[in-house]
Design a protein around this motif. Sequence first.
Motif, PDB file in Angstrom:
ATOM      1  N   MET A  12       0.862  -1.196   0.000  1.00 54.32           N
ATOM      2  CA  MET A  12       0.000   0.000   0.000  1.00 54.32           C
ATOM      3  C   MET A  12       0.891   1.236   0.000  1.00 54.32           C
ATOM      4  O   MET A  12       1.884   1.271   0.722  1.00 54.32           O
ATOM      5  N   LYS A  16       1.378   2.383  -6.958  1.00 50.71           N
ATOM      6  CA  LYS A  16       1.070   1.453  -8.056  1.00 50.71           C
ATOM      7  C   LYS A  16       0.115   2.064  -9.099  1.00 50.71           C
ATOM      8  O   LYS A  16       0.316   1.876 -10.294  1.00 50.71           O
ATOM      9  N   ASP A  35      -8.578  -2.243  -7.715  1.00 48.51           N
ATOM     10  CA  ASP A  35      -9.452  -1.821  -6.602  1.00 48.51           C
ATOM     11  C   ASP A  35     -10.708  -1.107  -7.124  1.00 48.51           C
ATOM     12  O   ASP A  35     -11.805  -1.298  -6.602  1.00 48.51           O
ATOM     13  N   ILE A  46     -14.134   0.101  -1.156  1.00 49.87           N
ATOM     14  CA  ILE A  46     -13.349  -0.935  -0.466  1.00 49.87           C
ATOM     15  C   ILE A  46     -13.580  -0.851   1.057  1.00 49.87           C
ATOM     16  O   ILE A  46     -13.869  -1.879   1.673  1.00 49.87           O
ATOM     17  N   PHE A  50     -15.059  -4.005   3.348  1.00 52.77           N
ATOM     18  CA  PHE A  50     -14.418  -4.525   4.564  1.00 52.77           C
ATOM     19  C   PHE A  50     -15.370  -4.447   5.759  1.00 52.77           C
ATOM     20  O   PHE A  50     -15.492  -5.389   6.520  1.00 52.77           O
ATOM     21  N   PHE A  58     -13.796  -9.700   0.796  1.00 53.03           N
ATOM     22  CA  PHE A  58     -13.059  -8.823  -0.114  1.00 53.03           C
ATOM     23  C   PHE A  58     -12.035  -9.634  -0.918  1.00 53.03           C
ATOM     24  O   PHE A  58     -11.903  -9.459  -2.134  1.00 53.03           O
ATOM     25  N   ARG A  59     -11.300 -10.547  -0.240  1.00 54.74           N
ATOM     26  CA  ARG A  59     -10.265 -11.344  -0.943  1.00 54.74           C
ATOM     27  C   ARG A  59     -10.885 -12.223  -2.015  1.00 54.74           C
ATOM     28  O   ARG A  59     -10.263 -12.475  -3.042  1.00 54.74           O
ATOM     29  N   GLU A  62     -11.709  -9.978  -4.883  1.00 54.18           N
ATOM     30  CA  GLU A  62     -10.431  -9.532  -5.461  1.00 54.18           C
ATOM     31  C   GLU A  62      -9.876 -10.606  -6.411  1.00 54.18           C
ATOM     32  O   GLU A  62      -9.496 -10.309  -7.545  1.00 54.18           O
ATOM     33  N   GLY A  80      -4.007  -4.405  -5.788  1.00 53.86           N
ATOM     34  CA  GLY A  80      -4.001  -3.936  -4.401  1.00 53.86           C
ATOM     35  C   GLY A  80      -2.777  -4.508  -3.691  1.00 53.86           C
ATOM     36  O   GLY A  80      -2.212  -5.517  -4.139  1.00 53.86           O
ATOM     37  N   GLY A  81      -2.406  -3.891  -2.574  1.00 52.86           N
ATOM     38  CA  GLY A  81      -1.204  -4.330  -1.860  1.00 52.86           C
ATOM     39  C   GLY A  81      -1.236  -5.793  -1.421  1.00 52.86           C
ATOM     40  O   GLY A  81      -0.203  -6.450  -1.314  1.00 52.86           O
ATOM     41  N   GLY A  82      -2.448  -6.321  -1.189  1.00 51.51           N
ATOM     42  CA  GLY A  82      -2.542  -7.703  -0.708  1.00 51.51           C
ATOM     43  C   GLY A  82      -2.815  -8.715  -1.812  1.00 51.51           C
ATOM     44  O   GLY A  82      -2.801  -9.922  -1.567  1.00 51.51           O
ATOM     45  N   ARG A 120      -7.645   3.514   4.066  1.00 55.23           N
ATOM     46  CA  ARG A 120      -7.248   2.109   3.920  1.00 55.23           C
ATOM     47  C   ARG A 120      -7.640   1.295   5.150  1.00 55.23           C
ATOM     48  O   ARG A 120      -7.094   1.474   6.234  1.00 55.23           O
ATOM     49  N   PRO A 121      -8.587   0.350   4.948  1.00 50.72           N
ATOM     50  CA  PRO A 121      -9.129  -0.393   6.088  1.00 50.72           C
ATOM     51  C   PRO A 121      -8.068  -1.095   6.936  1.00 50.72           C
ATOM     52  O   PRO A 121      -8.228  -1.174   8.152  1.00 50.72           O
ATOM     53  N   LEU A 122      -6.994  -1.589   6.327  1.00 52.28           N
ATOM     54  CA  LEU A 122      -6.019  -2.359   7.108  1.00 52.28           C
ATOM     55  C   LEU A 122      -5.197  -1.499   8.058  1.00 52.28           C
ATOM     56  O   LEU A 122      -4.617  -1.998   9.011  1.00 52.28           O
ATOM     57  N   ARG A 142       4.943 -10.047   3.514  1.00 53.04           N
ATOM     58  CA  ARG A 142       4.466  -9.983   2.130  1.00 53.04           C
ATOM     59  C   ARG A 142       5.576 -10.048   1.078  1.00 53.04           C
ATOM     60  O   ARG A 142       5.315 -10.434  -0.062  1.00 53.04           O
TER      61      ARG A 142
HETATM   62  C1  S3P Z   1      -4.907  -3.732   0.622  1.00 56.78           C
HETATM   63  C2  S3P Z   1      -4.508  -2.689  -0.170  1.00 56.78           C
HETATM   64  C3  S3P Z   1      -5.461  -1.771  -0.827  1.00 56.78           C
HETATM   65  C4  S3P Z   1      -6.823  -2.447  -1.030  1.00 56.78           C
HETATM   66  C5  S3P Z   1      -7.316  -3.024   0.254  1.00 56.78           C
HETATM   67  C6  S3P Z   1      -6.344  -4.057   0.849  1.00 56.78           C
HETATM   68  C7  S3P Z   1      -3.870  -4.591   1.251  1.00 56.78           C
HETATM   69  O1  S3P Z   1      -4.949  -1.325  -2.071  1.00 56.78           O
HETATM   70  O2  S3P Z   1      -6.732  -3.438  -2.014  1.00 56.78           O
HETATM   71  O3  S3P Z   1      -7.512  -1.970   1.152  1.00 56.78           O
HETATM   72  O4  S3P Z   1      -4.189  -5.725   1.689  1.00 56.78           O
HETATM   73  O5  S3P Z   1      -2.679  -4.175   1.263  1.00 56.78           O
HETATM   74  P1  S3P Z   1      -3.681  -0.297  -2.198  1.00 56.78           P
HETATM   75  O6  S3P Z   1      -2.443  -1.122  -2.174  1.00 56.78           O
HETATM   76  O7  S3P Z   1      -3.907   0.337  -3.524  1.00 56.78           O
HETATM   77  O8  S3P Z   1      -3.783   0.649  -1.052  1.00 56.78           O
END
Ligand code: S3P
Length: 173
Positions: A12, A16, A35, A46, A50, A58-59, A62, A80-82, A120-122, A142
Motif C-alpha cells: 500500500m 502502483k 481496486d 473498499i 471490509f 473482499f479477498r 479480489e 491492491g497491496g494484498g 485504507r481499512p487495514l 508480504r
Molecule cells: C490492501 C490494499 C489496498 C486495497 C485493500 C487491501 C492490502 O490497495 O486493495 O484496502 O491488503 O494491502 P492499495 O495497495 O492500492 O492501497
Amino acid sequence: MPLSIVYIIGFMGSGKSTAGRKLATSLGWSFIDLDRRIEEKAGKTIPQIFSDNGEEHFRKIESETLRELVSELNTVVSTGGGTPCHGVNMDFMLGTGLTIYLKMTPIQLTSRLLESSGERPLIKNIPDNKLEDFIEDKLAVREKWYLRAKIIVNGMNLDISNLDSQIRLAIAK
Ligand code: S3P
C-alpha cells in the motif's frame, strides 16, 4: 500467447496506480485499477466492503475480479497491496502476464501512508506512532510474494521510460 498484461504489485502506498497509469500512457496501452474494478463490481467502496462483509469476502471478490481481466490485451493493471499474497494470485499473475514490483522501504512507505491511512481499512485504526512497526512487520511477511515478480524496481523516483524499455524487451523475448 503474446504477453500483453502487465501487473504492477507492491505494498500500500507504493504508487502502483500512478505508476500504472503513466506506464500505460507511455506504452499506448489501456489501464485498469483492480481496486476500482472491485468497487464497480461490488457497488460499494473498499472500506464499505471490509466493514459490511469482512476481509475474507473482499479477498474472494479480489481474486475473481483479477481472473476476469485475463482476456484484456495490452493492458497495465495496478493491483491492491494484498493481491499477490492471497490464494494463488501470484502464480496466476506470473502465468498470465509480466509482473513488476515497486519496491520501497518501510520508512518511505510510512511517510506516504501517514497522509492517507484513513482511506485504507487495514491501517485506519493504527496510531501514527505504530505505523512504521506495522509496515515493517507486514512487509516482511508480504515480500516473499512481491519478490517473485519478474521485474523489481525502486518505487521512489521511478523512471517510466526505462521501465517502458524493460517491458518492451521482456515482451519481445
Ligand atoms: C490492501 C490494499 C489496498 C486495497 C485493500 C487491501 C492490502 O490497495 O486493495 O484496502 O491488503 O494491502 P492499495 O495497495 O492500492 O492501497
